[in-house]
Scaffold this motif. Structure first.
Motif, mmCIF file in Angstrom:
data_model
loop_
_atom_site.group_PDB
_atom_site.id
_atom_site.type_symbol
_atom_site.label_atom_id
_atom_site.label_comp_id
_atom_site.label_asym_id
_atom_site.label_seq_id
_atom_site.Cartn_x
_atom_site.Cartn_y
_atom_site.Cartn_z
ATOM 1 N N ILE A 145 0.832 -1.209 0.000
ATOM 2 C CA ILE A 145 0.000 0.000 0.000
ATOM 3 C C ILE A 145 0.867 1.259 0.000
ATOM 4 C CG2 ILE A 145 -1.677 1.330 1.336
ATOM 5 C CD1 ILE A 145 -2.786 -1.389 2.322
ATOM 6 N N VAL A 146 1.852 1.302 0.901
ATOM 7 C CA VAL A 146 2.740 2.475 0.978
ATOM 8 C C VAL A 146 3.545 2.619 -0.306
ATOM 9 C CG1 VAL A 146 4.708 3.478 2.174
ATOM 10 C CG2 VAL A 146 2.868 2.414 3.486
ATOM 11 N N GLY A 147 4.103 1.502 -0.793
ATOM 12 C CA GLY A 147 4.920 1.548 -2.001
ATOM 13 C C GLY A 147 4.135 1.973 -3.225
ATOM 14 N N THR A 148 2.900 1.494 -3.327
ATOM 15 C CA THR A 148 2.069 1.869 -4.476
ATOM 16 C C THR A 148 1.714 3.350 -4.448
ATOM 17 O OG1 THR A 148 1.162 -0.377 -4.598
ATOM 18 C CG2 THR A 148 -0.065 1.360 -5.723
ATOM 19 N N LEU A 149 1.439 3.870 -3.267
ATOM 20 C CA LEU A 149 1.162 5.311 -3.157
ATOM 21 C C LEU A 149 2.380 6.129 -3.562
ATOM 22 C CD1 LEU A 149 -0.873 5.397 0.184
ATOM 23 C CD2 LEU A 149 -1.750 5.770 -2.135
ATOM 24 N N LEU A 150 3.570 5.697 -3.117
ATOM 25 C CA LEU A 150 4.798 6.389 -3.524
ATOM 26 C C LEU A 150 5.001 6.297 -5.031
ATOM 27 C CD1 LEU A 150 7.363 5.342 -0.754
ATOM 28 C CD2 LEU A 150 6.575 7.669 -1.245
ATOM 29 N N PHE A 151 4.806 5.101 -5.572
ATOM 30 C CA PHE A 151 4.982 4.895 -7.009
ATOM 31 C C PHE A 151 4.051 5.803 -7.809
ATOM 32 C CE2 PHE A 151 4.142 2.813 -11.041
ATOM 33 C CZ PHE A 151 5.404 2.406 -11.462
ATOM 34 N N ALA A 152 2.782 5.832 -7.417
ATOM 35 C CA ALA A 152 1.803 6.644 -8.139
ATOM 36 C C ALA A 152 2.123 8.129 -8.034
ATOM 37 C CB ALA A 152 0.396 6.363 -7.593
ATOM 38 N N TRP A 153 2.481 8.576 -6.829
ATOM 39 C CA TRP A 153 2.822 9.989 -6.662
ATOM 40 C C TRP A 153 4.062 10.339 -7.480
ATOM 41 C CZ3 TRP A 153 6.583 12.448 -2.970
ATOM 42 C CH2 TRP A 153 6.494 13.848 -3.016
ATOM 43 N N GLY A 154 5.059 9.480 -7.442
ATOM 44 C CA GLY A 154 6.272 9.729 -8.217
ATOM 45 C C GLY A 154 5.984 9.815 -9.702
ATOM 46 N N ALA A 203 10.412 -0.527 -5.080
ATOM 47 C CA ALA A 203 11.214 -1.350 -4.178
ATOM 48 C C ALA A 203 10.435 -1.678 -2.918
ATOM 49 C CB ALA A 203 12.523 -0.627 -3.829
ATOM 50 N N VAL A 204 9.674 -0.700 -2.416
ATOM 51 C CA VAL A 204 8.886 -0.921 -1.204
ATOM 52 C C VAL A 204 7.722 -1.868 -1.474
ATOM 53 C CG1 VAL A 204 7.420 0.186 0.526
ATOM 54 C CG2 VAL A 204 9.557 1.275 -0.174
ATOM 55 N N LEU A 205 6.999 -1.652 -2.566
ATOM 56 C CA LEU A 205 5.795 -2.459 -2.810
ATOM 57 C C LEU A 205 6.137 -3.907 -3.148
ATOM 58 C CD1 LEU A 205 4.883 -3.019 -6.101
ATOM 59 C CD2 LEU A 205 4.806 -0.533 -6.042
ATOM 60 N N THR A 206 7.328 -4.147 -3.690
ATOM 61 C CA THR A 206 7.766 -5.530 -3.913
ATOM 62 C C THR A 206 8.613 -6.043 -2.744
ATOM 63 O OG1 THR A 206 9.747 -4.771 -5.120
ATOM 64 C CG2 THR A 206 7.770 -5.281 -6.428
ATOM 65 N N TRP A 207 9.041 -5.121 -1.873
ATOM 66 C CA TRP A 207 9.874 -5.449 -0.710
ATOM 67 C C TRP A 207 11.039 -6.337 -1.129
ATOM 68 C CZ3 TRP A 207 9.637 -2.335 3.061
ATOM 69 C CH2 TRP A 207 10.200 -2.631 4.305
ATOM 70 N N SER A 208 11.801 -5.838 -2.119
ATOM 71 C CA SER A 208 12.839 -6.679 -2.723
ATOM 72 C C SER A 208 14.154 -5.937 -2.858
ATOM 73 C CB SER A 208 12.388 -7.140 -4.113
ATOM 74 O OG SER A 208 12.282 -6.032 -5.005
ATOM 75 N N TRP A 209 15.249 -6.695 -2.779
ATOM 76 C CA TRP A 209 16.565 -6.129 -3.050
ATOM 77 C C TRP A 209 16.700 -5.751 -4.514
ATOM 78 C CZ3 TRP A 209 19.365 -4.034 0.425
ATOM 79 C CH2 TRP A 209 19.389 -4.515 1.731
ATOM 80 N N ALA A 210 16.020 -6.485 -5.393
ATOM 81 C CA ALA A 210 16.061 -6.141 -6.819
ATOM 82 C C ALA A 210 15.516 -4.740 -7.042
ATOM 83 C CB ALA A 210 15.262 -7.163 -7.628
ATOM 84 N N GLY A 211 14.389 -4.440 -6.405
ATOM 85 C CA GLY A 211 13.823 -3.094 -6.512
ATOM 86 C C GLY A 211 14.725 -2.050 -5.899
ATOM 87 N N ALA A 212 15.376 -2.393 -4.775
ATOM 88 C CA ALA A 212 16.281 -1.444 -4.118
ATOM 89 C C ALA A 212 17.484 -1.124 -4.994
ATOM 90 C CB ALA A 212 16.738 -2.009 -2.774
ATOM 91 N N VAL A 213 18.022 -2.141 -5.676
ATOM 92 C CA VAL A 213 19.170 -1.897 -6.564
ATOM 93 C C VAL A 213 18.755 -0.995 -7.718
ATOM 94 C CG1 VAL A 213 20.801 -2.987 -8.152
ATOM 95 C CG2 VAL A 213 20.357 -4.023 -5.920
ATOM 96 N N PHE A 214 17.537 -1.171 -8.235
ATOM 97 C CA PHE A 214 17.072 -0.293 -9.311
ATOM 98 C C PHE A 214 16.906 1.141 -8.804
ATOM 99 C CE2 PHE A 214 13.461 0.802 -12.444
ATOM 100 C CZ PHE A 214 14.351 1.494 -13.247
#
Length: 254
Positions: A145-154, A203-214
């Motif tokens: 939920i938090v990650g999707t809100l950040l993604f959409a706002w971004g 990265a937050v919405l997938t809670w993944s290191w792959a997303g964090a590296v991107f």
């Protein structure tokens, strides 16, 4: 596979740091900083398309051949990712005004990274992540939920800021202007800030290191360019740019 994928992520993170340091000293020669010294070039409309479309296609391929392609949470991840790259591949290039050039070297490097990033994100989501990690209940959990809100706002900040930049010039006008309004009230590279927030959100919405590296790669690629743009605006608009209030890419911080 998991061990090899982890090594892949470590290598990609290390290369991001190297790229960040290199770009502090050398401006990537496209857009505002186009430089013929980068070698043969092509029309930037075509350049952006060729640079961005590989990740759009590669992500679909990784999804299609996965036995997890019907998982609801993973389908939502795919949709969010592909919405961004559909815009970047098919809409953004058409919206670009003017007929500037993009070096083939930039296009090739960008396409190569984007393809590797598809393997990072798609590889994790559809092949490497634990099969039961993203159950249907994931869509109700706080990280999603938090990650999707950040993604959409971004994404909204990124697209609206690009539109502000495009609107600065009327047809035939070649003058330079300082973008204002929206997030440009806080940073001179509001479009870059928006894109960085998008991928932090992913990265937050997938809670993944792959997303964090991107997200790390996004910062490594855009932050040095934001710094160069800031210095250029300081020279061009010394009486308009309030350097005490307006930062480079991260509001209130940098």
């Amino acid at each position: 596979m998991t061990q090899a994928f982890n090594i892949f992520l470590i290598v990609m993170a290390a290369v991001a740091v190297v790229v960040f340091i290199a770009l502090l000293f050398v401006d990537a020669g496209y857009g505002k900083f186009y430089n013929p010294k980068w070698g043969p070039s092509l029309d930037n409309h075509h350049g952006w398309f060729l640079m961005e479309v590989p990740v759009f296609i590669a992500m679909l391929v990784l999804w299609w051949y996965s036995d997890r392609r019907t998982d609801p949470s993973r389908l939502v991840f795919l949709l969010l990712f592909e919405i961004h790259y559909f815009h970047r591949s098919f809409i953004f290039p058409v919206q670009i005004r003017g007929r500037s050039k993009m070096p083939w070297a930039i296009v090739i490097m960008g396409a190569a990274f984007n393809t590797l990033n598809a393997f990072m994100q798609g590889g994790w989501i559809f092949w490497v992540s634990p099969r039961d990690m993203y159950g249907s209940d994931w869509l109700l959990k706080a990280p999603f939920i938090v990650g999707t809100l950040l993604f959409a706002w971004g994404m909204v900040v990124n697209i609206s800021s690009d539109a502000t930049i495009r609107s600065l010039r009327k047809p035939g006008d070649t003058a330079h202007y300082l973008p204002k309004g929206g997030m440009f009230r806080y940073v001179t590279s509001a479009n870059y800030f928006g894109e960085f927030v998008e991928w932090v959100g992913f990265a937050v919405l997938t809670w993944s290191w792959a997303g964090a590296v991107f997200a790390l790669w996004t910062f490594a690629n855009l932050a040095p360019r934001a710094a160069s743009i800031y210095e250029r605006y300081k020279r061009e608009f010394p009486d308009q740019l309030d350097t005490r209030r307006v930062k480079r890419m991260i509001p209130l911080i940098w």
